[in-house]
Design a protein around this motif. Sequence first.
Motif, PDB file in Angstrom:
ATOM      1  N   GLU A   1     -46.487   9.392  17.500  1.00  0.00           N
ATOM      2  CA  GLU A   1     -46.766   8.192  16.713  1.00  0.00           C
ATOM      3  C   GLU A   1     -47.271   7.102  17.646  1.00  0.00           C
ATOM      4  N   ALA A   2     -48.396   6.484  17.265  1.00  0.00           N
ATOM      5  CA  ALA A   2     -48.957   5.419  18.088  1.00  0.00           C
ATOM      6  C   ALA A   2     -49.867   4.534  17.237  1.00  0.00           C
ATOM      7  N   VAL A   3     -49.904   3.267  17.576  1.00  0.00           N
ATOM      8  CA  VAL A   3     -50.806   2.332  16.909  1.00  0.00           C
ATOM      9  C   VAL A   3     -52.245   2.670  17.289  1.00  0.00           C
ATOM     10  N   HIS A   4     -52.460   2.997  18.553  1.00  0.00           N
ATOM     11  CA  HIS A   4     -53.796   3.305  19.052  1.00  0.00           C
ATOM     12  C   HIS A   4     -53.823   4.748  19.541  1.00  0.00           C
ATOM     13  N   ALA A   5     -54.602   5.579  18.873  1.00  0.00           N
ATOM     14  CA  ALA A   5     -54.677   6.997  19.234  1.00  0.00           C
ATOM     15  C   ALA A   5     -55.150   7.183  20.674  1.00  0.00           C
ATOM     16  N   TRP A   6     -56.101   6.384  21.109  1.00  0.00           N
ATOM     17  CA  TRP A   6     -56.644   6.547  22.461  1.00  0.00           C
ATOM     18  C   TRP A   6     -55.561   6.372  23.518  1.00  0.00           C
ATOM     19  N   GLU A   7     -54.642   5.436  23.298  1.00  0.00           N
ATOM     20  CA  GLU A   7     -53.556   5.229  24.272  1.00  0.00           C
ATOM     21  C   GLU A   7     -52.648   6.446  24.334  1.00  0.00           C
ATOM     22  N   ALA A   8     -52.330   7.012  23.181  1.00  0.00           N
ATOM     23  CA  ALA A   8     -51.469   8.195  23.154  1.00  0.00           C
ATOM     24  C   ALA A   8     -52.147   9.369  23.861  1.00  0.00           C
ATOM     25  N   ILE A   9     -53.444   9.505  23.671  1.00  0.00           N
ATOM     26  CA  ILE A   9     -54.201  10.592  24.304  1.00  0.00           C
ATOM     27  C   ILE A   9     -54.208  10.424  25.827  1.00  0.00           C
ATOM     28  N   VAL A  10     -54.539   9.236  26.291  1.00  0.00           N
ATOM     29  CA  VAL A  10     -54.580   8.964  27.737  1.00  0.00           C
ATOM     30  C   VAL A  10     -53.191   9.138  28.348  1.00  0.00           C
ATOM     31  N   ASP A  11     -52.157   8.627  27.687  1.00  0.00           N
ATOM     32  CA  ASP A  11     -50.785   8.747  28.197  1.00  0.00           C
ATOM     33  C   ASP A  11     -50.334  10.197  28.276  1.00  0.00           C
TER      34      ASP A  11
ATOM     35  N   THR B   1     -53.342  21.917  25.960  1.00  0.00           N
ATOM     36  CA  THR B   1     -52.366  21.068  25.282  1.00  0.00           C
ATOM     37  C   THR B   1     -53.129  20.375  24.175  1.00  0.00           C
ATOM     38  N   THR B   2     -52.515  20.256  23.012  1.00  0.00           N
ATOM     39  CA  THR B   2     -53.153  19.562  21.910  1.00  0.00           C
ATOM     40  C   THR B   2     -52.252  18.440  21.413  1.00  0.00           C
ATOM     41  N   ILE B   3     -52.889  17.414  20.860  1.00  0.00           N
ATOM     42  CA  ILE B   3     -52.158  16.262  20.344  1.00  0.00           C
ATOM     43  C   ILE B   3     -52.787  15.814  19.034  1.00  0.00           C
ATOM     44  N   SER B   4     -51.928  15.447  18.093  1.00  0.00           N
ATOM     45  CA  SER B   4     -52.356  14.767  16.878  1.00  0.00           C
ATOM     46  C   SER B   4     -51.538  13.484  16.799  1.00  0.00           C
ATOM     47  N   VAL B   5     -52.222  12.374  16.620  1.00  0.00           N
ATOM     48  CA  VAL B   5     -51.556  11.066  16.619  1.00  0.00           C
ATOM     49  C   VAL B   5     -51.268  10.634  15.194  1.00  0.00           C
ATOM     50  N   LYS B   6     -49.995  10.291  14.961  1.00  0.00           N
ATOM     51  CA  LYS B   6     -49.548   9.827  13.651  1.00  0.00           C
ATOM     52  C   LYS B   6     -49.589   8.304  13.601  1.00  0.00           C
ATOM     53  N   GLU B   7     -49.973   7.783  12.462  1.00  0.00           N
ATOM     54  CA  GLU B   7     -49.988   6.336  12.289  1.00  0.00           C
ATOM     55  C   GLU B   7     -48.576   5.830  12.039  1.00  0.00           C
ATOM     56  N   PRO B   8     -48.219   4.670  12.587  1.00  0.00           N
ATOM     57  CA  PRO B   8     -46.897   4.103  12.319  1.00  0.00           C
ATOM     58  C   PRO B   8     -46.825   3.547  10.898  1.00  0.00           C
ATOM     59  N   PHE B   9     -45.616   3.407  10.402  1.00  0.00           N
ATOM     60  CA  PHE B   9     -45.404   2.887   9.052  1.00  0.00           C
ATOM     61  C   PHE B   9     -45.927   1.452   8.959  1.00  0.00           C
ATOM     62  N   PRO B  10     -46.710   1.159   7.934  1.00  0.00           N
ATOM     63  CA  PRO B  10     -47.275  -0.192   7.787  1.00  0.00           C
ATOM     64  C   PRO B  10     -46.258  -1.165   7.187  1.00  0.00           C
TER      65      PRO B  10
ATOM     66  N   GLN C   1     -46.658  12.023   7.393  1.00  0.00           N
ATOM     67  CA  GLN C   1     -47.434  11.931   8.633  1.00  0.00           C
ATOM     68  C   GLN C   1     -47.142  13.120   9.545  1.00  0.00           C
ATOM     69  N   GLU C   2     -45.874  13.513   9.637  1.00  0.00           N
ATOM     70  CA  GLU C   2     -45.506  14.652  10.490  1.00  0.00           C
ATOM     71  C   GLU C   2     -46.085  15.950   9.946  1.00  0.00           C
ATOM     72  N   ARG C   3     -46.041  16.148   8.624  1.00  0.00           N
ATOM     73  CA  ARG C   3     -46.615  17.357   8.028  1.00  0.00           C
ATOM     74  C   ARG C   3     -48.113  17.457   8.336  1.00  0.00           C
ATOM     75  N   ILE C   4     -48.809  16.351   8.183  1.00  0.00           N
ATOM     76  CA  ILE C   4     -50.250  16.330   8.438  1.00  0.00           C
ATOM     77  C   ILE C   4     -50.540  16.623   9.910  1.00  0.00           C
ATOM     78  N   ALA C   5     -49.832  15.935  10.797  1.00  0.00           N
ATOM     79  CA  ALA C   5     -50.046  16.125  12.237  1.00  0.00           C
ATOM     80  C   ALA C   5     -49.686  17.545  12.670  1.00  0.00           C
ATOM     81  N   ALA C   6     -48.582  18.069  12.147  1.00  0.00           N
ATOM     82  CA  ALA C   6     -48.163  19.424  12.500  1.00  0.00           C
ATOM     83  C   ALA C   6     -49.191  20.456  12.038  1.00  0.00           C
ATOM     84  N   ALA C   7     -49.768  20.240  10.866  1.00  0.00           N
ATOM     85  CA  ALA C   7     -50.800  21.163  10.373  1.00  0.00           C
ATOM     86  C   ALA C   7     -52.038  21.104  11.263  1.00  0.00           C
TER      87      ALA C   7
END
Length: 144
Positions: free
Chosen positions: A90-100, A34-43, A62-68
Amino acid sequence: MYQHILVPTDGSDITAQAVLAATTLARTLGAKLTTISVKEPFPYSAISEMQPVPPQEFYDAQERIAAARVKVVTDAAAAAGVPCTAFTVEAVHAWEAIVDLAKDKGCDLIVMASHGRRGVSALLLGSETQKVLTHCKIPVLVVK
């Protein structure tokens, strides 16, 4: 041994080495990826008129970049004959998204790069890899 390996990707060169290690290990063990790419939320800011990029344009980019990024992993897995599922989150903290995601998908190993740092916050807060190591309950293989 391991049946379901998670490999996060940020598109960096060091991440490519982690992807190679994960696909090789998965092929050898007969595991799936399984692979994951974390997108940054809108600032968001208090003055919405001052935003240089409209929110939808930001989300689409962000979706285009993550999908690539995840496509590189799924293509590598397909070339190795390894089944692979991809997620962009999409997550503020990539590590949390990865662990989840590892927990939610029942992964039994995470293979990730030693550093996929992002900006000044990585210097102040430590790498995402370090945070995954600290907070994850499953084994983490760090590729240097």
